[in-house]
Design a protein around this motif. Structure first.
Motif, PDB file in Angstrom:
ATOM      1  N   ILE A   1       0.841  -1.190   0.000  1.00  0.00           N
ATOM      2  CA  ILE A   1       0.000   0.000   0.000  1.00  0.00           C
ATOM      3  C   ILE A   1       0.881   1.248   0.000  1.00  0.00           C
ATOM      4  O   ILE A   1       1.750   1.398   0.859  1.00  0.00           O
ATOM      5  CB  ILE A   1      -0.928   0.012   1.225  1.00  0.00           C
TER       6      ILE A   1
ATOM      7  N   PHE B   1      -7.321  -1.558  -4.435  1.00  0.00           N
ATOM      8  CA  PHE B   1      -7.013  -1.754  -3.021  1.00  0.00           C
ATOM      9  C   PHE B   1      -7.637  -0.636  -2.195  1.00  0.00           C
ATOM     10  O   PHE B   1      -7.913   0.459  -2.683  1.00  0.00           O
ATOM     11  CB  PHE B   1      -5.492  -1.776  -2.779  1.00  0.00           C
ATOM     12  N   SER B   2      -7.866  -0.930  -0.938  1.00  0.00           N
ATOM     13  CA  SER B   2      -8.351   0.083   0.003  1.00  0.00           C
ATOM     14  C   SER B   2      -8.076  -0.401   1.416  1.00  0.00           C
ATOM     15  O   SER B   2      -8.130  -1.606   1.685  1.00  0.00           O
ATOM     16  CB  SER B   2      -9.853   0.315  -0.165  1.00  0.00           C
ATOM     17  N   ASP B   3      -7.720   0.525   2.321  1.00  0.00           N
ATOM     18  CA  ASP B   3      -7.669   0.151   3.733  1.00  0.00           C
ATOM     19  C   ASP B   3      -8.905   0.733   4.406  1.00  0.00           C
ATOM     20  O   ASP B   3      -9.268   1.891   4.199  1.00  0.00           O
ATOM     21  CB  ASP B   3      -6.368   0.590   4.414  1.00  0.00           C
TER      22      ASP B   3
ATOM     23  N   ASN C   1     -13.088  -8.890  -4.652  1.00  0.00           N
ATOM     24  CA  ASN C   1     -12.169  -9.521  -3.709  1.00  0.00           C
ATOM     25  C   ASN C   1     -11.969 -11.009  -3.914  1.00  0.00           C
ATOM     26  O   ASN C   1     -10.944 -11.549  -3.543  1.00  0.00           O
ATOM     27  CB  ASN C   1     -12.669  -9.297  -2.278  1.00  0.00           C
TER      28      ASN C   1
ATOM     29  N   ILE D   1      -6.995  -4.447   4.984  1.00  0.00           N
ATOM     30  CA  ILE D   1      -6.848  -4.073   3.588  1.00  0.00           C
ATOM     31  C   ILE D   1      -7.712  -4.972   2.719  1.00  0.00           C
ATOM     32  O   ILE D   1      -7.676  -6.197   2.857  1.00  0.00           O
ATOM     33  CB  ILE D   1      -5.372  -4.187   3.149  1.00  0.00           C
TER      34      ILE D   1
ATOM     35  N   LYS E   1      -8.335  -6.066  -1.211  1.00  0.00           N
ATOM     36  CA  LYS E   1      -7.585  -6.056  -2.464  1.00  0.00           C
ATOM     37  C   LYS E   1      -8.266  -6.968  -3.458  1.00  0.00           C
ATOM     38  O   LYS E   1      -8.643  -8.087  -3.130  1.00  0.00           O
ATOM     39  CB  LYS E   1      -6.143  -6.528  -2.220  1.00  0.00           C
TER      40      LYS E   1
END
Length: 295
Positions: free
Chosen positions: A122, A204-206, A236, A258, A260
């Motif tokens: 990330i 992606f993302s947190d 995902n 996370i 992804k």
């Protein structure tokens, strides 16, 4: 399956089949990650339980003396320590449900954490040449939405912004009072540059989620043609043609980590790319970094 079908109460026969697999992989210079065998409710006969216990001892002892093998006891996370059987709501008595898979995966991750070199996947800076979209760090505030974001939500949802204590940009906060079986979205603007046909990308993302009632949460990457029809989408769990989605369920309605997507290759006739966070829950969701990365 071997234990259930083998008439002989001899774990050595089964173990010989397992070691054939181990040996074939070792000769091919492949590092092996193996688990002990998880008990099934159908293994209730005393001799089956004894065979399973002896077989797991053989696997454990073999792994200790073979440096090519990493042993992970994922099954222990879903087994009742008193009865020795799988916990009812964790499995279908043999295979894990989402909650069982969560605990098994967590055990695997903990075991591998000290073996696998840390990979700063990330991005930690706003400018990263791998990331196609702008405003990855959720900056800005337009009626509670970060700059460049749109949504398909109307009633029942409040959008606000929150500074991150880590200093990595801001949180896009979503407070939802409606769980209605409809997918709600936070969407980036469509991307027409920074990529080419044939490029490999992933999303992606947190996120931080705290929900009192929960259906799903997932990322969605879309490749669209000039009419904005989806050519290929990825989320995902898997990617496929069309826009049918497979959702990611999260343990205990709370999740920090996370998300992804799988990587996908941008197909011919793609004109627009888009990444979004899809959700349906009651509670609060914080979105940190949200990006579409070119590999």
């Amino acid at each position: 399956n071997d234990i259930n079908t083998l008439e002989e109460q001899d774990e050595n026969i089964i173990f010989s089949r397992i070691t054939q697999i181990y040996n074939a992989l070792t000769v091919a210079n492949i590092k092996i990650i193996t688990s002990l065998i998880t008990p099934s409710v159908s293994d209730s006969a005393p001799w089956k339980k004894q065979t399973l216990a002896r077989l797991n001892t053989l696997i454990s002892d073999y792994a200790l003396i073979n440096k090519n093998i990493i042993l992970v006891d994922m099954g222990k996370t879903i087994v009742d320590t008193i009865t020795g059987n799988p916990i009812a709501n964790y499995t279908d008595n043999t295979h894990p449900y989402n909650i069982g898979a969560y605990y098994m995966g967590k055990e695997l991750a903990n075991k591998l954490n000290y073996l696998v070199k840390d990979n700063p996947f990330i991005p930690t800076t706003q400018i990263d040449e791998r990331v196609i979209n702008t405003n990855m760090f959720m900056l800005g505030d337009t009626a509670g939405l970060s700059d460049g974001l749109t949504t398909n939500v109307s009633a029942g949802t409040v959008f606000t912004k929150e500074d991150r204590s880590s200093g990595l940009g801001e949180f896009q906060v979503i407070t939802s009072t409606v769980e209605d079986g409809v997918q709600h979205s936070i969407i980036t603007g469509v991307l027409t540059s920074g990529w080419n046909i044939g490029d490999t990308v992933l999303g992606f993302s947190d996120v931080e989620m705290n929900a009192s009632s929960f259906r799903n949460l997932y990322l969605d990457v879309r490749c669209m043609n000039s009419s904005f029809s989806t050519i290929l989408s990825s989320n995902n769990l898997y990617s496929q043609t069309g826009s049918v989605q497979e959702t990611l369920s999260v343990e205990n309605e709370s999740f920090t980590g996370i998300l992804k997507t799988p990587k996908i290759v941008i197909p011919d006739n793609t004109v627009y790319l888009r990444i979004s966070v899809q959700y349906d829950f009651i509670g609060e969701l914080k979105i940190g970094r949200l990006g579409l990365m070119k590999l």
